[in-house]
Scaffold this motif. Sequence first.
Motif, short mmCIF file in Angstrom:
data_model
loop_
_atom_site.label_atom_id
_atom_site.label_comp_id
_atom_site.label_asym_id
_atom_site.label_seq_id
_atom_site.Cartn_x
_atom_site.Cartn_y
_atom_site.Cartn_z
N HIS A 27 0.81 -1.23 0.00
CA HIS A 27 0.00 0.00 0.00
C HIS A 27 0.84 1.28 0.00
CE1 HIS A 27 0.80 -0.22 4.33
NE2 HIS A 27 0.57 1.07 4.33
N HIS A 28 2.06 1.21 0.48
CA HIS A 28 2.94 2.39 0.54
C HIS A 28 3.68 2.65 -0.77
CE1 HIS A 28 5.42 -1.10 1.37
NE2 HIS A 28 6.46 -0.39 0.99
N GLN A 29 3.58 1.74 -1.72
CA GLN A 29 4.32 1.86 -2.97
C GLN A 29 3.52 2.67 -4.01
OE1 GLN A 29 5.25 -2.21 -4.00
NE2 GLN A 29 6.91 -2.31 -2.52
N THR A 30 4.17 2.96 -5.11
CA THR A 30 3.51 3.69 -6.19
C THR A 30 2.49 2.78 -6.88
OG1 THR A 30 5.05 3.03 -7.94
CG2 THR A 30 5.63 5.00 -6.63
N PRO A 31 1.52 3.36 -7.59
CA PRO A 31 0.57 2.52 -8.32
C PRO A 31 1.25 1.52 -9.27
CG PRO A 31 -0.30 4.73 -8.18
CD PRO A 31 1.12 4.77 -7.63
N ALA A 32 2.28 1.96 -9.98
CA ALA A 32 2.98 1.06 -10.90
C ALA A 32 3.64 -0.10 -10.15
CB ALA A 32 4.02 1.83 -11.71
N GLU A 33 4.20 0.18 -8.99
CA GLU A 33 4.83 -0.87 -8.19
C GLU A 33 3.79 -1.84 -7.64
OE1 GLU A 33 8.77 1.44 -6.48
OE2 GLU A 33 6.82 1.83 -5.55
N ILE A 34 2.62 -1.33 -7.28
CA ILE A 34 1.54 -2.19 -6.79
C ILE A 34 1.07 -3.12 -7.90
CG2 ILE A 34 -0.82 -2.22 -5.92
CD1 ILE A 34 -0.12 0.46 -4.47
N VAL A 35 0.87 -2.59 -9.08
CA VAL A 35 0.46 -3.42 -10.22
C VAL A 35 1.50 -4.51 -10.46
CG1 VAL A 35 0.13 -3.43 -12.73
CG2 VAL A 35 -0.99 -1.70 -11.33
N ALA A 36 2.77 -4.13 -10.46
CA ALA A 36 3.84 -5.11 -10.69
C ALA A 36 3.84 -6.19 -9.61
CB ALA A 36 5.20 -4.41 -10.76
N ALA A 37 3.63 -5.80 -8.36
CA ALA A 37 3.62 -6.76 -7.26
C ALA A 37 2.44 -7.72 -7.36
CB ALA A 37 3.59 -6.03 -5.92
N VAL A 38 1.28 -7.20 -7.72
CA VAL A 38 0.10 -8.07 -7.88
C VAL A 38 0.34 -9.05 -9.02
CG1 VAL A 38 -2.35 -8.13 -8.51
CG2 VAL A 38 -1.53 -6.43 -6.87
N LEU A 39 0.83 -8.56 -10.15
CA LEU A 39 1.09 -9.46 -11.28
C LEU A 39 2.14 -10.51 -10.93
CD1 LEU A 39 1.03 -7.06 -14.36
CD2 LEU A 39 -0.66 -8.81 -13.72
N ALA A 40 3.17 -10.12 -10.21
CA ALA A 40 4.20 -11.08 -9.79
C ALA A 40 3.61 -12.15 -8.88
CB ALA A 40 5.35 -10.36 -9.11
N ALA A 41 2.76 -11.74 -7.95
CA ALA A 41 2.13 -12.69 -7.04
C ALA A 41 1.20 -13.64 -7.78
CB ALA A 41 1.36 -11.95 -5.95
N VAL A 42 0.43 -13.12 -8.72
CA VAL A 42 -0.47 -13.97 -9.51
C VAL A 42 0.34 -14.94 -10.37
CG1 VAL A 42 -2.18 -13.99 -11.37
CG2 VAL A 42 -2.40 -12.35 -9.51
N ASN A 43 1.39 -14.46 -11.00
CA ASN A 43 2.21 -15.33 -11.84
C ASN A 43 2.91 -16.41 -11.02
OD1 ASN A 43 1.55 -14.09 -14.26
ND2 ASN A 43 3.18 -12.58 -14.07
N ALA A 44 3.39 -16.06 -9.84
CA ALA A 44 4.02 -17.06 -8.97
C ALA A 44 3.00 -18.10 -8.53
CB ALA A 44 4.65 -16.38 -7.75
N PHE A 45 1.79 -17.68 -8.24
CA PHE A 45 0.73 -18.58 -7.81
C PHE A 45 0.27 -19.48 -8.95
CE2 PHE A 45 -3.87 -19.38 -7.65
CZ PHE A 45 -3.97 -20.08 -6.47
N ALA A 46 0.02 -18.91 -10.11
CA ALA A 46 -0.56 -19.65 -11.23
C ALA A 46 0.46 -20.50 -11.98
CB ALA A 46 -1.25 -18.68 -12.20
N GLY A 47 1.71 -20.08 -11.96
CA GLY A 47 2.73 -20.82 -12.70
C GLY A 47 2.39 -20.88 -14.18
N ASP A 48 2.48 -22.06 -14.75
CA ASP A 48 2.21 -22.24 -16.18
C ASP A 48 0.77 -22.64 -16.48
OD1 ASP A 48 4.84 -21.63 -16.85
OD2 ASP A 48 5.50 -23.70 -16.67
#
Length: 63
Positions: A27-48
């Motif tokens: 929540h303390h990060q910039t909007p772009a950093e938040i988007v990147a973190a959410v995408l990274a978390a989803v990609n790590a969770f979903a894998g291939d």
Amino acid sequence: DGITEAMNAERELFGDDRLAAVLRATHHQTPAEIVAAVLAAVNAFAGDAPQADDMTMVVIKRM
């Protein structure tokens, strides 16, 4: 849209709780950093695992 519905290989959903955890942690990060973190978390969770929906995000921060 599509973030909480992302599935891993076991067909488990990313869900609201995982999204909320990422948002609490970033929540303390910039909007772009938040988007990147959410995408990274989803990609790590979903894998291939193939996804059935697109993923759309909008982050708006009040200063």
